[in-house]
Design an enzyme around this catalytic site. Structure first.
Site, PDB file in Angstrom:
ATOM      1  N   GLU A  98     -10.285 -28.613  -8.012  1.00 18.10           N
ATOM      2  CA  GLU A  98      -8.904 -28.981  -7.705  1.00 18.10           C
ATOM      3  C   GLU A  98      -8.159 -29.651  -8.861  1.00 18.10           C
ATOM      4  O   GLU A  98      -7.777 -30.824  -8.771  1.00 18.10           O
ATOM      5  CB  GLU A  98      -8.865 -29.889  -6.469  1.00 18.10           C
ATOM      6  CG  GLU A  98      -9.562 -29.308  -5.257  1.00 18.10           C
ATOM      7  CD  GLU A  98      -9.391 -30.165  -3.996  1.00 18.10           C
ATOM      8  OE1 GLU A  98      -8.917 -31.306  -4.111  1.00 18.10           O
ATOM      9  OE2 GLU A  98      -9.706 -29.664  -2.905  1.00 18.10           O
ATOM     10  N   ASN A 115     -10.225 -24.231  -1.879  1.00 14.24           N
ATOM     11  CA  ASN A 115     -10.353 -25.360  -0.947  1.00 14.24           C
ATOM     12  C   ASN A 115      -9.092 -25.432  -0.115  1.00 14.24           C
ATOM     13  O   ASN A 115      -7.987 -25.496  -0.665  1.00 14.24           O
ATOM     14  CB  ASN A 115     -10.474 -26.688  -1.701  1.00 14.24           C
ATOM     15  CG  ASN A 115     -11.800 -26.856  -2.402  1.00 14.24           C
ATOM     16  OD1 ASN A 115     -12.663 -25.980  -2.328  1.00 14.24           O
ATOM     17  ND2 ASN A 115     -11.964 -27.980  -3.086  1.00 14.24           N
ATOM     18  N   HIS A 124     -15.737 -33.081 -10.696  1.00 18.11           N
ATOM     19  CA  HIS A 124     -15.071 -33.398  -9.427  1.00 18.11           C
ATOM     20  C   HIS A 124     -14.481 -34.806  -9.575  1.00 18.11           C
ATOM     21  O   HIS A 124     -14.899 -35.751  -8.890  1.00 18.11           O
ATOM     22  CB  HIS A 124     -16.072 -33.293  -8.270  1.00 18.11           C
ATOM     23  CG  HIS A 124     -15.449 -33.145  -6.909  1.00 18.11           C
ATOM     24  ND1 HIS A 124     -15.754 -32.131  -6.037  1.00 18.11           N
ATOM     25  CD2 HIS A 124     -14.525 -33.894  -6.256  1.00 18.11           C
ATOM     26  CE1 HIS A 124     -15.060 -32.268  -4.907  1.00 18.11           C
ATOM     27  NE2 HIS A 124     -14.309 -33.344  -5.019  1.00 18.11           N
ATOM     28  N   TYR A 140      -7.412 -26.949   3.828  1.00 21.34           N
ATOM     29  CA  TYR A 140      -7.619 -27.734   5.045  1.00 21.34           C
ATOM     30  C   TYR A 140      -6.497 -27.586   6.060  1.00 21.34           C
ATOM     31  O   TYR A 140      -6.710 -27.749   7.248  1.00 21.34           O
ATOM     32  CB  TYR A 140      -7.748 -29.223   4.699  1.00 21.34           C
ATOM     33  CG  TYR A 140      -9.001 -29.586   3.934  1.00 21.34           C
ATOM     34  CD1 TYR A 140      -9.080 -29.433   2.551  1.00 21.34           C
ATOM     35  CD2 TYR A 140     -10.115 -30.080   4.600  1.00 21.34           C
ATOM     36  CE1 TYR A 140     -10.234 -29.760   1.858  1.00 21.34           C
ATOM     37  CE2 TYR A 140     -11.277 -30.426   3.910  1.00 21.34           C
ATOM     38  CZ  TYR A 140     -11.331 -30.262   2.544  1.00 21.34           C
ATOM     39  OH  TYR A 140     -12.478 -30.589   1.870  1.00 21.34           O
ATOM     40  N   GLN A 160     -18.698 -39.333  -4.491  1.00 18.61           N
ATOM     41  CA  GLN A 160     -18.570 -39.565  -3.057  1.00 18.61           C
ATOM     42  C   GLN A 160     -19.903 -39.839  -2.354  1.00 18.61           C
ATOM     43  O   GLN A 160     -19.903 -40.385  -1.258  1.00 18.61           O
ATOM     44  CB  GLN A 160     -17.852 -38.380  -2.393  1.00 18.61           C
ATOM     45  CG  GLN A 160     -16.398 -38.267  -2.839  1.00 18.61           C
ATOM     46  CD  GLN A 160     -15.688 -37.096  -2.194  1.00 18.61           C
ATOM     47  OE1 GLN A 160     -15.771 -35.974  -2.687  1.00 18.61           O
ATOM     48  NE2 GLN A 160     -15.001 -37.330  -1.099  1.00 18.61           N
ATOM     49  N   GLU A 165     -14.345 -25.268   0.090  1.00 13.10           N
ATOM     50  CA  GLU A 165     -14.221 -26.443   0.959  1.00 13.10           C
ATOM     51  C   GLU A 165     -13.301 -26.118   2.122  1.00 13.10           C
ATOM     52  O   GLU A 165     -12.258 -25.485   1.938  1.00 13.10           O
ATOM     53  CB  GLU A 165     -13.586 -27.650   0.234  1.00 13.10           C
ATOM     54  CG  GLU A 165     -14.524 -28.472  -0.590  1.00 13.10           C
ATOM     55  CD  GLU A 165     -13.817 -29.649  -1.254  1.00 13.10           C
ATOM     56  OE1 GLU A 165     -12.903 -30.236  -0.642  1.00 13.10           O
ATOM     57  OE2 GLU A 165     -14.180 -29.962  -2.402  1.00 13.10           O
ATOM     58  N   GLU A 216     -14.401 -41.343   0.831  1.00 10.46           N
ATOM     59  CA  GLU A 216     -13.209 -40.495   0.820  1.00 10.46           C
ATOM     60  C   GLU A 216     -12.150 -41.078  -0.133  1.00 10.46           C
ATOM     61  O   GLU A 216     -11.033 -41.411   0.251  1.00 10.46           O
ATOM     62  CB  GLU A 216     -12.675 -40.314   2.251  1.00 10.46           C
ATOM     63  CG  GLU A 216     -11.443 -39.446   2.417  1.00 10.46           C
ATOM     64  CD  GLU A 216     -11.530 -38.024   1.865  1.00 10.46           C
ATOM     65  OE1 GLU A 216     -12.644 -37.532   1.612  1.00 10.46           O
ATOM     66  OE2 GLU A 216     -10.471 -37.420   1.680  1.00 10.46           O
ATOM     67  N   TRP A 217     -12.550 -41.249  -1.400  1.00 10.36           N
ATOM     68  CA  TRP A 217     -11.636 -41.646  -2.471  1.00 10.36           C
ATOM     69  C   TRP A 217     -10.812 -42.884  -2.112  1.00 10.36           C
ATOM     70  O   TRP A 217     -11.380 -43.867  -1.669  1.00 10.36           O
ATOM     71  CB  TRP A 217     -10.754 -40.446  -2.875  1.00 10.36           C
ATOM     72  CG  TRP A 217     -11.595 -39.236  -3.188  1.00 10.36           C
ATOM     73  CD1 TRP A 217     -11.697 -38.097  -2.449  1.00 10.36           C
ATOM     74  CD2 TRP A 217     -12.506 -39.060  -4.300  1.00 10.36           C
ATOM     75  NE1 TRP A 217     -12.585 -37.220  -3.029  1.00 10.36           N
ATOM     76  CE2 TRP A 217     -13.099 -37.772  -4.157  1.00 10.36           C
ATOM     77  CE3 TRP A 217     -12.878 -39.845  -5.397  1.00 10.36           C
ATOM     78  CZ2 TRP A 217     -14.031 -37.272  -5.070  1.00 10.36           C
ATOM     79  CZ3 TRP A 217     -13.809 -39.346  -6.311  1.00 10.36           C
ATOM     80  CH2 TRP A 217     -14.356 -38.078  -6.145  1.00 10.36           C
ATOM     81  N   ARG A 275     -23.241 -26.836  -2.521  1.00  7.83           N
ATOM     82  CA  ARG A 275     -22.260 -27.134  -3.562  1.00  7.83           C
ATOM     83  C   ARG A 275     -22.220 -28.644  -3.782  1.00  7.83           C
ATOM     84  O   ARG A 275     -21.871 -29.400  -2.874  1.00  7.83           O
ATOM     85  CB  ARG A 275     -20.871 -26.618  -3.143  1.00  7.83           C
ATOM     86  CG  ARG A 275     -19.809 -27.000  -4.138  1.00  7.83           C
ATOM     87  CD  ARG A 275     -18.417 -26.417  -3.845  1.00  7.83           C
ATOM     88  NE  ARG A 275     -17.525 -26.892  -4.883  1.00  7.83           N
ATOM     89  CZ  ARG A 275     -16.431 -27.623  -4.684  1.00  7.83           C
ATOM     90  NH1 ARG A 275     -16.032 -27.911  -3.458  1.00  7.83           N
ATOM     91  NH2 ARG A 275     -15.716 -28.043  -5.708  1.00  7.83           N
TER      92      ARG A 275
HETATM   93  C1  GBH Z   1     -10.739 -32.299  -1.145  1.00  4.78           C
HETATM   94  O1  GBH Z   1      -9.434 -32.438  -1.599  1.00  4.78           O
HETATM   95  C2  GBH Z   1     -11.660 -32.918  -2.157  1.00  4.78           C
HETATM   96  O2  GBH Z   1     -12.173 -31.935  -3.037  1.00  4.78           O
HETATM   97  C3  GBH Z   1     -12.792 -33.704  -1.556  1.00  4.78           C
HETATM   98  O3  GBH Z   1     -13.394 -34.477  -2.537  1.00  4.78           O
HETATM   99  C4  GBH Z   1     -12.261 -34.529  -0.403  1.00  4.78           C
HETATM  100  O4  GBH Z   1     -13.249 -35.371   0.119  1.00  4.78           O
HETATM  101  C5  GBH Z   1     -11.750 -33.582   0.652  1.00  4.78           C
HETATM  102  O5  GBH Z   1     -10.744 -32.803   0.136  1.00  4.78           O
HETATM  103  C6  GBH Z   1     -11.195 -34.270   1.878  1.00  4.78           C
HETATM  104  O6  GBH Z   1     -10.022 -34.957   1.599  1.00  4.78           O
HETATM  105  O7  GBH Z   1      -0.438 -36.172   2.059  1.00  4.78           O
HETATM  106  O8  GBH Z   1      -0.061 -37.675   0.244  1.00  4.78           O
HETATM  107  O9  GBH Z   1      -1.839 -38.166   1.794  1.00  4.78           O
HETATM  108  C7  GBH Z   1      -8.430 -32.077  -0.707  1.00  4.78           C
HETATM  109  C8  GBH Z   1      -7.106 -32.299  -1.350  1.00  4.78           C
HETATM  110  C9  GBH Z   1      -6.436 -34.399  -0.470  1.00  4.78           C
HETATM  111  C10 GBH Z   1      -4.847 -32.668  -0.867  1.00  4.78           C
HETATM  112  C11 GBH Z   1      -5.413 -35.160   0.348  1.00  4.78           C
HETATM  113  C12 GBH Z   1      -3.848 -33.414  -0.056  1.00  4.78           C
HETATM  114  C13 GBH Z   1      -3.141 -35.502   0.836  1.00  4.78           C
HETATM  115  C14 GBH Z   1      -2.117 -36.247   0.068  1.00  4.78           C
HETATM  116  N1  GBH Z   1      -6.174 -32.968  -0.478  1.00  4.78           N
HETATM  117  N2  GBH Z   1      -4.082 -34.831  -0.074  1.00  4.78           N
HETATM  118  S1  GBH Z   1      -1.031 -37.124   1.104  1.00  4.78           S
END
Ligand code: GBH
Length: 480
Positions: A174, A316, A128, A318, A26, A384, A434-435, A83
């Protein structure tokens, strides 16, 4: 941004690990420099149509060249830990082999030395998501006989090279996402779709690989290096949609067991998958007419080997979902339909730059209590937590709101509920790749200008705010 009547004033425990995070793909860029091998994310991001804004991480934040500047930004926050993750393919270009790429070792060694010279301890994630492509070409996380020894060898290489200075290791970031997004839904690299079967196979091998990496440290390095090794699990916390309906209460618990217990129960529980998960997948598999469950089984020796393989609970998180009981069809087998649940969000929760991420600070307290109630007094390290936007504004008051109230709920969990939390990590140090969303979703405390080849960084209001919380080690009462 009023505190409100429920605000809890007080401080975090002495020695609390304040931290901030990034990951290799990233931020680093330098995707083909100095002998680095290809990773599955190099491959994936170069396939047209895979990434929402059509970008790659080829240059990202250019931290491969700008790490000294990163360290000064980290220092300004006043955190104790940084980290970050290692790129496996930078260290072992083909994933295997004994002799690491000297330039790769040198880059991380320089970064680690720079951190320590500035009073910051490295907290290093081995994996990661950026698997060396040549391992994926041999089946990646689906091929136990290749991937488990390869990860063990990689872990040993890292402990040997950096373990004199790194005392905090995270094996996998994760594993749920690697299995579910990488091999189940196909949204992330390597982009395979095996929602009902591959997802469970990948999860199985991730657990075995993690356990090997932990045992190697324990046997070969612990006595001399004296560090900690753990794993980081992610979770969207689940509350029952209708708390008075026992079916919804059960459904929320079932969803937690699938999303968190899948990895947590083998490691922090009895060494095996959660009972309810084994039962559900077996039932659905039987209804489909399969001769065995799609969920693999561990032998007794494997369970014994996996159980207890983490010195802390890396977490982690959110956001939260409300969950109701809902019987799903068995003829479209998938990890999510195996659970017999349906999820929704609350319209009152503030939204973010990511469709999946809604702010619900109380969920953090509920989650920490859930972990305590299921796995006891294992020290929890929030590895996270954070929120995104799309405009990258420097006046990011929504981010200040998020950190303020998520942290306040952690403090409540510690001081009022007796949950053992040893650290907190903001995601992320700076806006980054962001992936599959490319550069559209920004999580940074620092803004990065991706249109400028020198990738300038600028602190946002939230960076100052986070530094203030850290300096106070919490929230001093305004009246005292
Ligand atoms: C983290 O993953 C990662 O470790 C990090 O690399 C990343 O930048 C950060 O979060 C922010 O995203 O509802 O189908 O769109 C968090 C894992 C990623 C799990 C998004 C839920 C949503 C899938 N989350 N995901 S969807």
């Amino acid at each position: 941004l009023d505190d409100g009547p429920d605000f809890h004033y007080g401080q975090f425990p002495n020695g609390f690990f304040w931290s901030v995070a990034t990951s290799a793909y990233q931020i680093e860029g330098g995707w083909n420099e100095d002998g680095k091998g290809m990773s599955i994310w190099d491959t994936f991001s170069h396939v047209p149509g895979r990434i929402e804004d059509g970008t790659t991480g080829d240059m990202a934040c250019d931290s491969y060249h700008k790490y000294k500047e990163d360290v000064q930004m980290i220092k300004a926050l006043g955190v104790k830990h940084y980290r970050f993750s290692l790129s496996w393919a930078r260290i072992l270009p083909f994933g295997i082999g004994i002799e690491p790429n000297a330039k790769g070792i040198e880059y991380y060694s320089n970064l680690i030395n720079e951190l320590i010279a500035n009073g910051i301890q490295p907290a290093v994630t081995l994996y990661h998501w950026d698997l060396p492509q040549s391992l994926e070409d041999r089946g990646g996380w689906l091929n136990e006989s290749i991937i488990v020894p390869a990860f063990a060898n990689y872990a040993r290489t890292c402990y040997k090279a950096f373990g004199d200075r790194v005392k905090f290791w995270i094996t996998l970031n994760e594993p749920f996402i690697t299995a579910n997004a990488g091999y189940g839904r196909g949204k992330k690299a390597p982009g395979l779709t095996g929602e009902g079967d591959l997802v469970y196979i990948a999860g199985h091998n991730l657990l075995k690989a993690h356990a090997q990496a932990y045992r190697i440290y324990q046997r070969e390095f612990q006595s001399t290096q004296k560090g900690f090794v753990g794993i980081t699990l992610n979770i969207v916390y689940k509350e029952p949609l209708n708390p008075d309906n026992p079916l919804d209460v059960e459904a929320a618990e079932r969803a937690m067991q699938f999303d968190m217990g899948w990895f947590a129960n083998p490691i922090y529980g009895d060494g095996d998958y959660p009972e309810v998960m084994k039962k559900q997948v077996a039932m659905k598999s039987q209804q489909q007419g399969l001769y065995q469950s799609r969920l693999p089984e561990f032998t007794d020796a494997e369970k014994k080997n996996i159980k207890g393989t983490s010195d802390f609970f890396g977490l982690n998180t959110y956001t939260t979902r409300r969950v109701e009981h809902f019987v799903q069809p068995f003829d479209k087998p998938s990890f999510s339909r195996d659970q017999d649940v349906r999820e929704q969000t609350d319209p009152s929760w503030p939204r973010s730059g990511s469709p999946w991420l809604l702010a619900y600070p109380e969920g953090m307290r509920g989650l920490l209590n859930w972990v305590k109630n299921h796995y006891g007094m294992v020290p929890i390290y929030v590895t996270e937590n954070g929120i995104s936007d799309r405009n990258g504004t420097l006046e990011d008051y929504h981010r200040i709101y998020y950190y303020k109230f998520y942290l306040n709920n952690i403090l409540k969990a510690i001081n009022m509920d007796g949950v053992r939390v040893i650290g907190y990590t903001a995601w992320s140090l700076m806006d980054n790749y962001e992936w599959e969303k490319g550069y559209l979703e920004r999580f940074g405390l620092y803004h990065v200008d991706f249109t400028d080849p020198s990738r300038p960084r600028t602190p946002k209001a939230s960076a100052k705010y986070y530094a203030e919380i850290i300096a106070n080690n919490g929230f001093p009462s305004p009246t005292s």
